[in-house]
Motif scaffolding. Structure first.
Motif, PDB file in Angstrom:
ATOM      1  N   GLN B  13      44.265 113.868  39.316  1.00 53.41           N
ATOM      2  CA  GLN B  13      43.770 112.729  38.525  1.00 53.41           C
ATOM      3  C   GLN B  13      42.779 113.165  37.442  1.00 53.41           C
ATOM      4  O   GLN B  13      41.770 113.804  37.718  1.00 53.41           O
ATOM      5  CB  GLN B  13      43.093 111.681  39.432  1.00 53.41           C
ATOM      6  CG  GLN B  13      42.847 110.374  38.669  1.00 53.41           C
ATOM      7  CD  GLN B  13      42.048 109.353  39.463  1.00 53.41           C
ATOM      8  OE1 GLN B  13      41.721 109.561  40.635  1.00 53.41           O
ATOM      9  NE2 GLN B  13      41.734 108.227  38.837  1.00 53.41           N
ATOM     10  N   ILE B  15      40.087 112.128  34.618  1.00 53.66           N
ATOM     11  CA  ILE B  15      39.176 111.047  34.214  1.00 53.66           C
ATOM     12  C   ILE B  15      38.725 111.348  32.781  1.00 53.66           C
ATOM     13  O   ILE B  15      38.052 112.341  32.527  1.00 53.66           O
ATOM     14  CB  ILE B  15      37.942 110.964  35.134  1.00 53.66           C
ATOM     15  CG1 ILE B  15      38.368 110.814  36.607  1.00 53.66           C
ATOM     16  CG2 ILE B  15      36.998 109.833  34.697  1.00 53.66           C
ATOM     17  CD1 ILE B  15      39.002 109.509  36.968  1.00 53.66           C
ATOM     18  N   HIS B  19      36.654 106.364  30.375  1.00 53.49           N
ATOM     19  CA  HIS B  19      36.266 105.740  31.649  1.00 53.49           C
ATOM     20  C   HIS B  19      34.785 105.390  31.634  1.00 53.49           C
ATOM     21  O   HIS B  19      34.386 104.303  32.090  1.00 53.49           O
ATOM     22  CB  HIS B  19      36.587 106.713  32.796  1.00 53.49           C
ATOM     23  CG  HIS B  19      36.011 106.330  34.117  1.00 53.49           C
ATOM     24  ND1 HIS B  19      36.509 105.290  34.877  1.00 53.49           N
ATOM     25  CD2 HIS B  19      34.970 106.849  34.820  1.00 53.49           C
ATOM     26  CE1 HIS B  19      35.797 105.193  35.999  1.00 53.49           C
ATOM     27  NE2 HIS B  19      34.868 106.120  35.984  1.00 53.49           N
ATOM     28  N   GLU B  39      37.263 115.751  29.409  1.00 57.65           N
ATOM     29  CA  GLU B  39      37.815 115.090  30.599  1.00 57.65           C
ATOM     30  C   GLU B  39      37.443 115.921  31.812  1.00 57.65           C
ATOM     31  O   GLU B  39      36.971 117.052  31.694  1.00 57.65           O
ATOM     32  CB  GLU B  39      39.351 114.955  30.477  1.00 57.65           C
ATOM     33  CG  GLU B  39      40.075 116.265  30.271  1.00 57.65           C
ATOM     34  CD  GLU B  39      41.569 116.079  29.992  1.00 57.65           C
ATOM     35  OE1 GLU B  39      41.918 115.154  29.243  1.00 57.65           O
ATOM     36  OE2 GLU B  39      42.356 116.875  30.539  1.00 57.65           O
ATOM     37  N   LYS B  42      39.335 114.323  39.289  1.00 62.54           N
ATOM     38  CA  LYS B  42      38.752 113.600  40.434  1.00 62.54           C
ATOM     39  C   LYS B  42      39.673 113.715  41.638  1.00 62.54           C
ATOM     40  O   LYS B  42      40.878 113.427  41.548  1.00 62.54           O
ATOM     41  CB  LYS B  42      38.561 112.121  40.067  1.00 62.54           C
ATOM     42  CG  LYS B  42      37.940 111.305  41.185  1.00 62.54           C
ATOM     43  CD  LYS B  42      37.669 109.879  40.764  1.00 62.54           C
ATOM     44  CE  LYS B  42      37.026 109.123  41.920  1.00 62.54           C
ATOM     45  NZ  LYS B  42      36.518 107.819  41.500  1.00 62.54           N
ATOM     46  N   THR B 139      32.589 114.163  42.772  1.00 58.28           N
ATOM     47  CA  THR B 139      32.781 112.718  42.602  1.00 58.28           C
ATOM     48  C   THR B 139      32.521 111.939  43.894  1.00 58.28           C
ATOM     49  O   THR B 139      32.307 110.725  43.855  1.00 58.28           O
ATOM     50  CB  THR B 139      34.195 112.389  42.061  1.00 58.28           C
ATOM     51  OG1 THR B 139      35.169 112.779  43.030  1.00 58.28           O
ATOM     52  CG2 THR B 139      34.464 113.105  40.739  1.00 58.28           C
ATOM     53  N   ASP B 144      29.201 107.078  39.031  1.00 55.64           N
ATOM     54  CA  ASP B 144      29.801 107.033  37.698  1.00 55.64           C
ATOM     55  C   ASP B 144      28.952 106.261  36.691  1.00 55.64           C
ATOM     56  O   ASP B 144      28.988 106.524  35.496  1.00 55.64           O
ATOM     57  CB  ASP B 144      31.161 106.307  37.757  1.00 55.64           C
ATOM     58  CG  ASP B 144      32.283 107.239  38.156  1.00 55.64           C
ATOM     59  OD1 ASP B 144      31.989 108.395  38.528  1.00 55.64           O
ATOM     60  OD2 ASP B 144      33.444 106.808  38.087  1.00 55.64           O
ATOM     61  N   HIS B 151      28.633 111.265  33.956  1.00 58.27           N
ATOM     62  CA  HIS B 151      29.838 111.719  33.254  1.00 58.27           C
ATOM     63  C   HIS B 151      30.040 113.235  33.312  1.00 58.27           C
ATOM     64  O   HIS B 151      31.031 113.741  32.787  1.00 58.27           O
ATOM     65  CB  HIS B 151      29.734 111.276  31.780  1.00 58.27           C
ATOM     66  CG  HIS B 151      28.428 111.641  31.149  1.00 58.27           C
ATOM     67  ND1 HIS B 151      27.250 110.965  31.433  1.00 58.27           N
ATOM     68  CD2 HIS B 151      28.090 112.615  30.274  1.00 58.27           C
ATOM     69  CE1 HIS B 151      26.249 111.512  30.746  1.00 58.27           C
ATOM     70  NE2 HIS B 151      26.736 112.522  30.049  1.00 58.27           N
TER      71      HIS B 151
END
Lengths: 312, 312
Positions: B13, B15, B19, B39, B42, B139, B144, B151
């Protein structure tokens, strides 16, 4: 390799077995019969593995000069802070610049794992005076209401100064030490776990832990004696990881040693994780006579183990 | 000491910066300008530092035989399980009995701390073939919505086989390595913290981390070169801890080295903690030419640091 001084710290709050009787009906007799534990200590609000690190470092400073420490190794599986580890906290307190600092997390065996890491730095000539800290805050991650293992855990910490060369006649010599892992066994990765964000410390297969602890601690003890050219007749005391008095007694039976030679503090402190042996060594330090041999042996979750022979 | 093979794992995944724009208004341009991060990855539900350990161990097994590994050292500051550590999990997977297994938790510097622990076991003749695993699940502990550092973080893992003797011509030689701690500085124990039960990972004094990282990584790099009798002219690549692209560029400027010599993956993965250098080394492994020198240097929370010079 020598142990020059040892210190320990125990939180002041005592949790009796009756606390668990009130919570979930376990009688004190039942707890004592199965574990040997009569009471344990609980850290106060605001206390944690890092504050207890400061407590034992200051207690050790009261016994010996730590200004020339050139390596710090910390150990815990119940961390307050995994980034600012015990070793970082201790370095900050001592204010010593640019020395190697490393913290380990190898469950209840970490006391001896930490000393073996020190042994490696000594062999590399990268250090000669190491501060070792073991600190556990089990109650932060424990569910008191867990009838399987909630009553086992206690908090506490210990620190010791380990040196490459002898500093004084009263130093204890570490004559040999070894560690190993038995995670190849079936239930090693599920029997006792400590998931910080998923349920804390639980022990779904305590019987498997018991069986393996009773097997590996005597085995490691015999191995370390053999490496020193010694036999069980030379052993004055055995200090096993303080997980359960029945395990400790089983270890003594397997080694065919009398219970008088067993060092145990689990009755008063419960299972204080990797700090247990350090606390007991600190408490008993002044009672050992010159030349006595003490076998320290550990076994922990994830099934790592170890043994260390020291001579007073 | 040699690196025989390296593997890495990244969750699937992705992120994007958008986001965080949606969550709290930070624009992608703002994030890129300040951190270089475009990016990050996660972990999926069910993934954690231990499952990623299995992923990198299996990936490494596909490259080389791990059946004679005789030491395992794991490292993470974002643990899934502090009792069943990465090293235990890996031993269980490999099914190798009775070898030393130890996990460390010395924040973002742990990649080199782990190799130094291996170096010690090699010096003691207690091991000759070590599996090193670095795995981070940032994470799991990150908020977040934290506009200061939410970030920054990504997930990932790496593993490598480190051997005492050369196994093949393609092995990379570890010519020297060192670690140190700068926790004596004022904000070392408060600037970036990871408290599992008290707020997760937060970075209240990012500027102080930045300043010290920019100071200690070049310093350690120069020290490790000096130990090898080499100079900056001999350096083909620098692989710094992947914390922030501005820190990495600052390190290159301080060393007066061009940006073409910088290895960086933070653009794609964010700060993957102690796994970052391992992931980058694995990704770049096949691009290095025989005889090239790579300086790996790390700096982490609690302010421990290190550097390692390897020759392809």
């Amino acid at each position: 390799m020598y142990i020059h001084a040892v210190s320990h710290y125990l939180p002041s709050q005592v949790i009796s077995n009756e606390h668990f009787t009130e919570l979930n009906g376990l009688s004190s007799e039942w707890i004592i019969e199965r574990t040997g534990i009569e009471e344990r200590r609980k850290a106060a609000p605001g206390e944690n593995t890092n504050t207890m690190t400061l407590d034992v470092v200051r207690a050790l400073q009261a016994k010996t000069d730590l200004s020339t420490v050139d390596l710090i190794v910390g150990a815990t599986y119940t961390p307050y802070d995994t980034i600012v580890s015990l070793a970082h906290e201790a370095q900050h307190e001592l204010g010593i610049a640019d020395i190697p600092v490393v913290s380990i997390s190898t469950a209840c065996s970490s006391f001896i794992n930490a000393v073996e890491v020190v042994e490696g730095y000594f062999a590399l000539n990268k250090a000669t005076r190491a501060l070792v800290i073991v600190s556990e805050h089990n109650t932060a991650y424990n569910n008191d209401k867990d009838t399987v293992s909630g009553h086992l855990w206690g908090d506490g910490a210990a620190a010791m100064l380990v040196t490459k060369e002898r500093q004084s006649d009263s130093d204890f010599e570490i004559k040999a030490l070894l560690t190993g892992g038995a995670a190849h066994t079936a239930k090693a990765t599920t029997a006792v776990v400590m998931k910080p964000i998923d349920g804390g410390v639980v022990m779904p297969f305590g019987r498997d832990v018991f069986i393996n602890a009773c097997q590996y601690m005597p085995k490691a003890s015999l191995q370390v004696l053999e490496r020193c050219g010694l036999t069980l007749e030379d052993v004055d005391y055995v200090l096993p990881h303080q997980a359960n008095l029945r395990i400790s007694r089983n270890v003594m039976n397997t080694l065919n040693l009398p219970e008088e030679k067993l060092i145990s503090n689990i009755q008063r402190y419960g299972n204080t994780g990797c700090a247990g042996c350090g606390i007991a060594l600190s408490e008993q330090w002044d009672t050992f006579k010159k030349g006595e041999h003490i076998v320290i042996t550990v076994f922990g979750g994830g099934y790592s183990y170890g043994a260390m022979l020291i001579e007073a």
